[in-house]
Motif scaffolding. Structure first.
Motif, mmCIF file in Angstrom:
data_model
loop_
_atom_site.group_PDB
_atom_site.id
_atom_site.type_symbol
_atom_site.label_atom_id
_atom_site.label_comp_id
_atom_site.label_asym_id
_atom_site.label_seq_id
_atom_site.Cartn_x
_atom_site.Cartn_y
_atom_site.Cartn_z
ATOM 1 N N ALA A 114 0.837 -1.192 0.000
ATOM 2 C CA ALA A 114 0.000 0.000 0.000
ATOM 3 C C ALA A 114 0.876 1.248 0.000
ATOM 4 C CB ALA A 114 -0.910 0.010 1.226
ATOM 5 N N ILE A 115 0.310 2.326 -0.534
ATOM 6 C CA ILE A 115 0.943 3.643 -0.495
ATOM 7 C C ILE A 115 -0.055 4.600 0.134
ATOM 8 C CG2 ILE A 115 2.020 5.509 -1.816
ATOM 9 C CD1 ILE A 115 2.369 3.475 -4.138
ATOM 10 N N ILE A 116 0.336 5.210 1.233
ATOM 11 C CA ILE A 116 -0.530 6.159 1.927
ATOM 12 C C ILE A 116 0.213 7.478 2.010
ATOM 13 C CG2 ILE A 116 -1.873 6.634 4.010
ATOM 14 C CD1 ILE A 116 -0.556 3.133 3.502
ATOM 15 N N SER A 117 -0.451 8.575 1.640
ATOM 16 C CA SER A 117 0.245 9.853 1.527
ATOM 17 C C SER A 117 -0.472 10.969 2.270
ATOM 18 C CB SER A 117 0.365 10.246 0.045
ATOM 19 O OG SER A 117 0.974 11.507 -0.123
ATOM 20 N N SER A 118 0.328 11.907 2.737
ATOM 21 C CA SER A 118 -0.191 13.221 3.111
ATOM 22 C C SER A 118 -0.910 13.796 1.904
ATOM 23 C CB SER A 118 0.978 14.128 3.514
ATOM 24 O OG SER A 118 0.658 15.493 3.357
ATOM 25 N N PRO A 119 -1.974 14.571 2.105
ATOM 26 C CA PRO A 119 -2.687 15.153 0.965
ATOM 27 C C PRO A 119 -2.017 16.370 0.339
ATOM 28 C CG PRO A 119 -3.763 15.794 3.003
ATOM 29 C CD PRO A 119 -2.679 14.825 3.378
ATOM 30 N N LEU A 120 -0.904 16.842 0.903
ATOM 31 C CA LEU A 120 -0.220 17.990 0.314
ATOM 32 C C LEU A 120 0.449 17.584 -0.996
ATOM 33 C CD1 LEU A 120 1.289 19.639 3.514
ATOM 34 C CD2 LEU A 120 -0.734 20.347 2.221
ATOM 35 N N SER A 121 0.456 18.491 -1.972
ATOM 36 C CA SER A 121 0.877 18.132 -3.331
ATOM 37 C C SER A 121 2.313 17.656 -3.403
ATOM 38 C CB SER A 121 0.654 19.316 -4.283
ATOM 39 O OG SER A 121 1.415 20.432 -3.900
ATOM 40 N N ARG A 122 3.195 18.157 -2.544
ATOM 41 C CA ARG A 122 4.590 17.698 -2.613
ATOM 42 C C ARG A 122 4.718 16.237 -2.200
ATOM 43 N NH1 ARG A 122 4.061 21.462 1.587
ATOM 44 N NH2 ARG A 122 4.845 20.917 3.666
ATOM 45 N N ALA A 123 3.859 15.782 -1.298
ATOM 46 C CA ALA A 123 3.848 14.369 -0.915
ATOM 47 C C ALA A 123 3.150 13.530 -1.982
ATOM 48 C CB ALA A 123 3.160 14.191 0.427
ATOM 49 N N LEU A 124 2.021 14.012 -2.472
ATOM 50 C CA LEU A 124 1.291 13.266 -3.506
ATOM 51 C C LEU A 124 2.118 13.115 -4.771
ATOM 52 C CD1 LEU A 124 -2.284 14.788 -3.123
ATOM 53 C CD2 LEU A 124 -1.576 12.453 -2.540
ATOM 54 N N GLY A 125 2.839 14.177 -5.158
ATOM 55 C CA GLY A 125 3.686 14.087 -6.343
ATOM 56 C C GLY A 125 4.783 13.062 -6.185
ATOM 57 N N THR A 126 5.314 12.944 -4.973
ATOM 58 C CA THR A 126 6.325 11.922 -4.676
ATOM 59 C C THR A 126 5.706 10.540 -4.729
ATOM 60 O OG1 THR A 126 7.514 13.509 -3.280
ATOM 61 C CG2 THR A 126 8.028 11.175 -2.971
ATOM 62 N N ALA A 127 4.547 10.396 -4.112
ATOM 63 C CA ALA A 127 3.867 9.096 -4.074
ATOM 64 C C ALA A 127 3.512 8.599 -5.470
ATOM 65 C CB ALA A 127 2.609 9.203 -3.223
ATOM 66 N N GLU A 128 3.137 9.514 -6.349
ATOM 67 C CA GLU A 128 2.724 9.104 -7.696
ATOM 68 C C GLU A 128 3.864 8.444 -8.463
ATOM 69 O OE1 GLU A 128 -0.102 8.841 -9.001
ATOM 70 O OE2 GLU A 128 -1.322 9.901 -7.513
ATOM 71 N N ALA A 129 5.105 8.832 -8.173
ATOM 72 C CA ALA A 129 6.233 8.190 -8.850
ATOM 73 C C ALA A 129 6.285 6.707 -8.517
ATOM 74 C CB ALA A 129 7.542 8.878 -8.454
ATOM 75 N N LEU A 130 5.989 6.361 -7.259
ATOM 76 C CA LEU A 130 5.963 4.955 -6.859
ATOM 77 C C LEU A 130 4.708 4.256 -7.361
ATOM 78 C CD1 LEU A 130 7.170 2.597 -5.272
ATOM 79 C CD2 LEU A 130 6.058 3.516 -3.213
ATOM 80 N N ALA A 131 3.592 4.944 -7.331
ATOM 81 C CA ALA A 131 2.348 4.354 -7.833
ATOM 82 C C ALA A 131 2.474 3.980 -9.302
ATOM 83 C CB ALA A 131 1.194 5.333 -7.629
ATOM 84 N N GLY A 132 3.184 4.812 -10.060
ATOM 85 C CA GLY A 132 3.362 4.528 -11.473
ATOM 86 C C GLY A 132 4.148 3.257 -11.733
ATOM 87 N N LEU A 133 5.041 2.906 -10.813
ATOM 88 C CA LEU A 133 5.832 1.679 -10.967
ATOM 89 C C LEU A 133 5.095 0.445 -10.459
ATOM 90 C CD1 LEU A 133 9.478 2.647 -9.902
ATOM 91 C CD2 LEU A 133 8.592 2.274 -12.210
ATOM 92 N N THR A 134 4.342 0.601 -9.391
ATOM 93 C CA THR A 134 3.729 -0.550 -8.721
ATOM 94 C C THR A 134 2.288 -0.818 -9.127
ATOM 95 O OG1 THR A 134 2.969 0.807 -6.871
ATOM 96 C CG2 THR A 134 5.182 -0.179 -6.687
ATOM 97 N N GLY A 135 1.630 0.203 -9.675
ATOM 98 C CA GLY A 135 0.216 0.060 -9.986
ATOM 99 C C GLY A 135 -0.696 0.203 -8.782
ATOM 100 N N LEU A 136 -0.117 0.504 -7.622
ATOM 101 C CA LEU A 136 -0.912 0.674 -6.406
ATOM 102 C C LEU A 136 -1.586 2.046 -6.396
ATOM 103 C CD1 LEU A 136 1.647 -0.695 -3.779
ATOM 104 C CD2 LEU A 136 -0.513 -1.804 -4.444
ATOM 105 N N PRO A 137 -2.803 2.124 -5.867
ATOM 106 C CA PRO A 137 -3.420 3.442 -5.708
ATOM 107 C C PRO A 137 -2.757 4.205 -4.568
ATOM 108 C CG PRO A 137 -4.781 1.772 -4.663
ATOM 109 C CD PRO A 137 -3.663 1.027 -5.360
ATOM 110 N N VAL A 138 -2.862 5.508 -4.598
ATOM 111 C CA VAL A 138 -2.352 6.335 -3.515
ATOM 112 C C VAL A 138 -3.513 6.720 -2.605
ATOM 113 C CG1 VAL A 138 -1.186 8.484 -2.892
ATOM 114 C CG2 VAL A 138 -0.482 7.231 -4.944
ATOM 115 N N GLU A 139 -3.478 6.231 -1.371
ATOM 116 C CA GLU A 139 -4.481 6.607 -0.381
ATOM 117 C C GLU A 139 -4.032 7.910 0.287
ATOM 118 O OE1 GLU A 139 -5.195 3.359 2.381
ATOM 119 O OE2 GLU A 139 -4.256 2.005 0.934
#
Length: 203
Positions: A54-79
């Motif tokens: 799982a990937i769980i992120s702070s809702p601030l854009s700097r955290a979400l932008g970081t999380a999306e890089a991992l989501a793109g590799l794993t296919g996991l959604p970002v919570e």
């Protein structure tokens, strides 16, 4: 308490323009700069290799932008979890430590881990951050018992979360502050938590 094999990977967001200028960000929604985006892309394969469930992120854009890089590799959604936002620095948002009047001559952060330290008269205390982030991390760990969860958040939130789970026996201020896009790994062991890795980075 989460069972054996549970891992929390606390991933600090990539660099922003405020980071580059050494300004307090707090809850101000400052996006990643070009270097921060590159940091996230470079770190993501290392995080993917940990086998996150799982990937769980702070809702601030700097955290979400970081999380999306991992989501793109794993296919996991970002919570998103609002409890993972950075410390509320109140009136200090956008200021440097010197402008806020809290700079130290040795360059170290003036607040350390003093529970009563308040980030500006209108901000949060260390204890308040530790309580909310610790509660979020414990719930995330329970939901992903026996697995690995990547939590994308912020420096003060990471420090507070480690203190909440590991207790006063672990002093984050005895370690160097993790740089942008570095990650820290907590593992559940012996009825508690321990730091398995502190401030690792892709570079």
């Amino acid at each position: 308490m989460s069972g054996p094999g549970t891992r929390l990977v606390l991933w600090r967001h990539g660099r922003t323009g405020f980071n580059a200028q050494h300004r307090f960000q707090g809850r101000r929604d400052v996006p990643l700069d070009e270097i921060g985006l590159a940091q996230a892309r470079a770190a993501a394969p290392h995080l993917a290799a940990l086998g996150p469930a799982a990937i769980i992120s702070s809702p601030l854009s700097r955290a979400l932008g970081t999380a999306e890089a991992l989501a793109g590799l794993t296919g996991l959604p970002v919570e998103r979890d609002g409890r993972l936002v950075e410390v509320d620095v109140g009136d200090w948002a956008g200021l440097t430590p010197a402008e806020a009047g809290v700079a130290r001559a040795d360059g170290r952060a003036p607040w350390g881990e003093d529970d009563d330290f308040r980030f500006s008269p209108s901000g949060e205390t260390n204890a308040e951050v530790s309580e909310r982030v610790g509660r979020a991390l414990r719930e995330i760990a329970e939901r992903h018992r026996g697995r690995t969860a990547v939590v994308v958040t912020h420096w003060v939130a990471i420090r507070a979360g480690v203190q909440a789970l590991c207790g006063p026996g672990f002093r984050a201020d005895e370690h160097s502050a993790p740089g942008n896009c570095s990650w820290t790994v907590l593992v559940s062991a012996d009825g508690g938590w321990r730091v398995d890795l502190w401030g690792a980075s892709a570079g």
